[in-house]
Design a protein around this motif. Sequence first.
Motif, PDB file in Angstrom:
ATOM      1  N   LEU A  21      93.055 132.198 114.429  1.00 25.49           N
ATOM      2  CA  LEU A  21      91.775 132.925 114.550  1.00 25.49           C
ATOM      3  C   LEU A  21      91.310 133.461 113.206  1.00 25.49           C
ATOM      4  CD1 LEU A  21      92.430 134.962 117.814  1.00 25.49           C
ATOM      5  CD2 LEU A  21      90.813 133.076 117.511  1.00 25.49           C
ATOM      6  N   VAL A  29      96.547 135.306 112.282  1.00 24.12           N
ATOM      7  CA  VAL A  29      96.254 135.746 113.647  1.00 24.12           C
ATOM      8  C   VAL A  29      95.995 134.493 114.477  1.00 24.12           C
ATOM      9  CG1 VAL A  29      94.767 137.155 115.091  1.00 24.12           C
ATOM     10  CG2 VAL A  29      95.208 137.858 112.744  1.00 24.12           C
ATOM     11  N   ALA A  42      95.265 138.071 121.108  1.00 28.71           N
ATOM     12  CA  ALA A  42      95.332 137.609 119.723  1.00 28.71           C
ATOM     13  C   ALA A  42      96.690 138.052 119.204  1.00 28.71           C
ATOM     14  CB  ALA A  42      94.217 138.233 118.885  1.00 28.71           C
ATOM     15  N   MET A  46     103.403 138.504 111.285  1.00 30.97           N
ATOM     16  CA  MET A  46     103.631 138.930 109.895  1.00 30.97           C
ATOM     17  C   MET A  46     105.110 138.745 109.549  1.00 30.97           C
ATOM     18  SD  MET A  46     101.310 142.354 109.832  1.00 30.97           S
ATOM     19  CE  MET A  46     101.978 143.001 111.333  1.00 30.97           C
ATOM     20  N   ARG A  77      91.937 146.626 121.079  1.00 31.93           N
ATOM     21  CA  ARG A  77      93.188 147.204 121.578  1.00 31.93           C
ATOM     22  C   ARG A  77      94.384 146.619 120.835  1.00 31.93           C
ATOM     23  NH1 ARG A  77      94.326 148.639 126.689  1.00 31.93           N
ATOM     24  NH2 ARG A  77      96.400 149.012 125.825  1.00 31.93           N
ATOM     25  N   LEU A  90     102.077 141.447 116.376  1.00 29.92           N
ATOM     26  CA  LEU A  90     101.211 142.451 117.007  1.00 29.92           C
ATOM     27  C   LEU A  90     100.460 141.753 118.135  1.00 29.92           C
ATOM     28  CD1 LEU A  90      99.612 144.165 113.861  1.00 29.92           C
ATOM     29  CD2 LEU A  90     101.751 144.768 115.042  1.00 29.92           C
ATOM     30  N   LEU A  92      97.356 141.822 120.097  1.00 31.22           N
ATOM     31  CA  LEU A  92      96.039 142.453 119.950  1.00 31.22           C
ATOM     32  C   LEU A  92      95.048 141.899 120.960  1.00 31.22           C
ATOM     33  CD1 LEU A  92      95.916 142.163 116.057  1.00 31.22           C
ATOM     34  CD2 LEU A  92      96.505 144.198 117.393  1.00 31.22           C
ATOM     35  N   TRP A 159      96.077 147.101 106.720  1.00 26.77           N
ATOM     36  CA  TRP A 159      96.190 146.795 105.289  1.00 26.77           C
ATOM     37  C   TRP A 159      95.988 145.319 105.040  1.00 26.77           C
ATOM     38  CZ3 TRP A 159      98.552 150.090 101.276  1.00 26.77           C
ATOM     39  CH2 TRP A 159      98.401 151.439 101.625  1.00 26.77           C
ATOM     40  N   SER A 160      95.645 144.594 106.070  1.00 26.53           N
ATOM     41  CA  SER A 160      95.541 143.142 105.877  1.00 26.53           C
ATOM     42  C   SER A 160      94.233 142.858 105.151  1.00 26.53           C
ATOM     43  CB  SER A 160      95.497 142.468 107.243  1.00 26.53           C
ATOM     44  OG  SER A 160      94.417 143.026 107.955  1.00 26.53           O
TER      45      SER A 160
HETATM   46  C1  LIG Z   1      93.922 146.688 116.279  1.00 28.50           C
HETATM   47  O1  LIG Z   1      93.831 145.662 115.308  1.00 28.50           O
HETATM   48  C2  LIG Z   1      94.729 145.670 114.274  1.00 28.50           C
HETATM   49  C3  LIG Z   1      95.795 146.586 114.158  1.00 28.50           C
HETATM   50  C4  LIG Z   1      96.670 146.491 113.072  1.00 28.50           C
HETATM   51  C5  LIG Z   1      96.469 145.508 112.123  1.00 28.50           C
HETATM   52  C6  LIG Z   1      97.382 145.362 110.962  1.00 28.50           C
HETATM   53  O2  LIG Z   1      97.458 144.292 110.395  1.00 28.50           O
HETATM   54  N1  LIG Z   1      98.054 146.480 110.586  1.00 28.50           N
HETATM   55  C7  LIG Z   1      98.956 146.524 109.519  1.00 28.50           C
HETATM   56  C8  LIG Z   1      99.598 145.378 109.005  1.00 28.50           C
HETATM   57  C9  LIG Z   1     100.501 145.495 107.963  1.00 28.50           C
HETATM   58  C10 LIG Z   1     100.764 146.749 107.405  1.00 28.50           C
HETATM   59  C11 LIG Z   1     100.118 147.871 107.909  1.00 28.50           C
HETATM   60  C12 LIG Z   1      99.224 147.759 108.969  1.00 28.50           C
HETATM   61  C13 LIG Z   1      95.424 144.600 112.221  1.00 28.50           C
HETATM   62  C14 LIG Z   1      94.552 144.683 113.308  1.00 28.50           C
HETATM   63  N2  LIG Z   1      93.423 143.865 113.462  1.00 28.50           N
HETATM   64  C15 LIG Z   1      93.260 142.664 112.844  1.00 28.50           C
HETATM   65  O3  LIG Z   1      94.089 142.056 112.237  1.00 28.50           O
HETATM   66  C16 LIG Z   1      91.861 142.105 112.962  1.00 28.50           C
HETATM   67  C17 LIG Z   1      91.791 140.980 113.880  1.00 28.50           C
HETATM   68  S1  LIG Z   1      92.026 141.555 115.518  1.00 28.50           S
HETATM   69  C18 LIG Z   1      92.532 140.026 116.219  1.00 28.50           C
HETATM   70  C19 LIG Z   1      91.357 139.169 116.581  1.00 28.50           C
HETATM   71  C20 LIG Z   1      90.822 139.277 117.863  1.00 28.50           C
HETATM   72  N3  LIG Z   1      89.804 138.540 118.261  1.00 28.50           N
HETATM   73  C21 LIG Z   1      89.255 137.663 117.398  1.00 28.50           C
HETATM   74  N4  LIG Z   1      88.184 136.798 117.570  1.00 28.50           N
HETATM   75  C22 LIG Z   1      87.999 136.102 116.404  1.00 28.50           C
HETATM   76  C23 LIG Z   1      88.930 136.516 115.462  1.00 28.50           C
HETATM   77  C24 LIG Z   1      89.735 137.510 116.087  1.00 28.50           C
HETATM   78  C25 LIG Z   1      90.813 138.276 115.663  1.00 28.50           C
END
Ligand SMILES: COc1ccc(C(=O)Nc2ccccc2)cc1NC(=O)CCSCc1cnc2[nH]ccc2c1
Length: 277
Positions: A21, A29, A42, A46, A77, A90, A92, A159-160
């Motif tokens: 995605l 993702v 989703a 990582m 969510r 994760l 999601l 942080w992504s």
């Molecule tokens: C609540 O969300 C998140 C929570 C945490 C993190 C995160 O990476 N945290 C982190 C990582 C490493 C160190 C510290 C903190 C990322 C997200 N969110 C996403 O990555 C965005 C896409 S949400 C998925 C999604 C859904 N539906 C879609 N439709 C099209 C694309 C798409 C993409």
Amino acid sequence: FGGGMMRQGWSIDNFEVGRALGKGKFGQVYLGREKKSRFVVALKVMFKEELKKNGVEHQLRREIEIQTHLRHPHIVRMYGVFHDATKVYLILEYAPRGELYRLLEQKGHFNDAETATYVTELASALIYCHERKIIHRDIKPENLLLGIYGELKIADFGWSVHSPNSRRATMCGTLDYLAPEMVENKPHDETIDIWCLGILVFELLTGKAPFHCTDAEGGQMETARRITHISYTCPPSMSEGAADLIRQLLVYLGSHRLPLKQVLAHPWIVANKQDRS
Ligand SMILES: COc1ccc(C(=O)Nc2ccccc2)cc1NC(=O)CCSCc1cnc2[nH]ccc2c1
């Protein structure tokens, strides 16, 4: 999948993994479907090595603690998290209509009704976050997704950092959405999100960020100067009501920016927002 969300012991074997995605700095993702319930999610995958190398494990743990308790129709969510020997996953919410950024690119700009509706949805999500002392800090089209009805959802990208191919070249960390207090490295509070909301309203209506300067126009230095001098002009195509709302959001002092509850009551918002049925 419902009650089981917080059930411990998910593993990747519980899911069928589909297409990619998007790509985050710390991982990919993917579309996923829980096998028993057929619930579509989703999955953000990582590598532990990468997280360790970047020293972000604690930030991730804290974020998981916060995000698994957030429940709001306009916030993506986080249903849960699991890991194996090498990876953290994760679980999601999947936003079926994808990224607001792509829709903006396609359409060029949105009209008053579309923009006022997105602002209403975003402001209600931010009120919910601020009530819980959570500041988003990174509100911009790249971090906003669209649900099944086209409704806006804040997708906290944590942080992504996203690869340039699926995002505006933010690799240099575009300054467009930075508030004056961030440019001047001063303390900031939740009113930083109100500034970003102002930038977003302008960009959704015009297709351009208000302080953006191309390299020819002086690049990032000039952008930073225009931010701290609040130097922008609304195009004649913009309605007076929208210009008035933007004027009350893009204010140098955070404490003087229009509070979110008053954004929801602004005449231009009330006159233009639509219900999604
Ligand atoms: C609540 O969300 C998140 C929570 C945490 C993190 C995160 O990476 N945290 C982190 C990582 C490493 C160190 C510290 C903190 C990322 C997200 N969110 C996403 O990555 C965005 C896409 S949400 C998925 C999604 C859904 N539906 C879609 N439709 C099209 C694309 C798409 C993409």
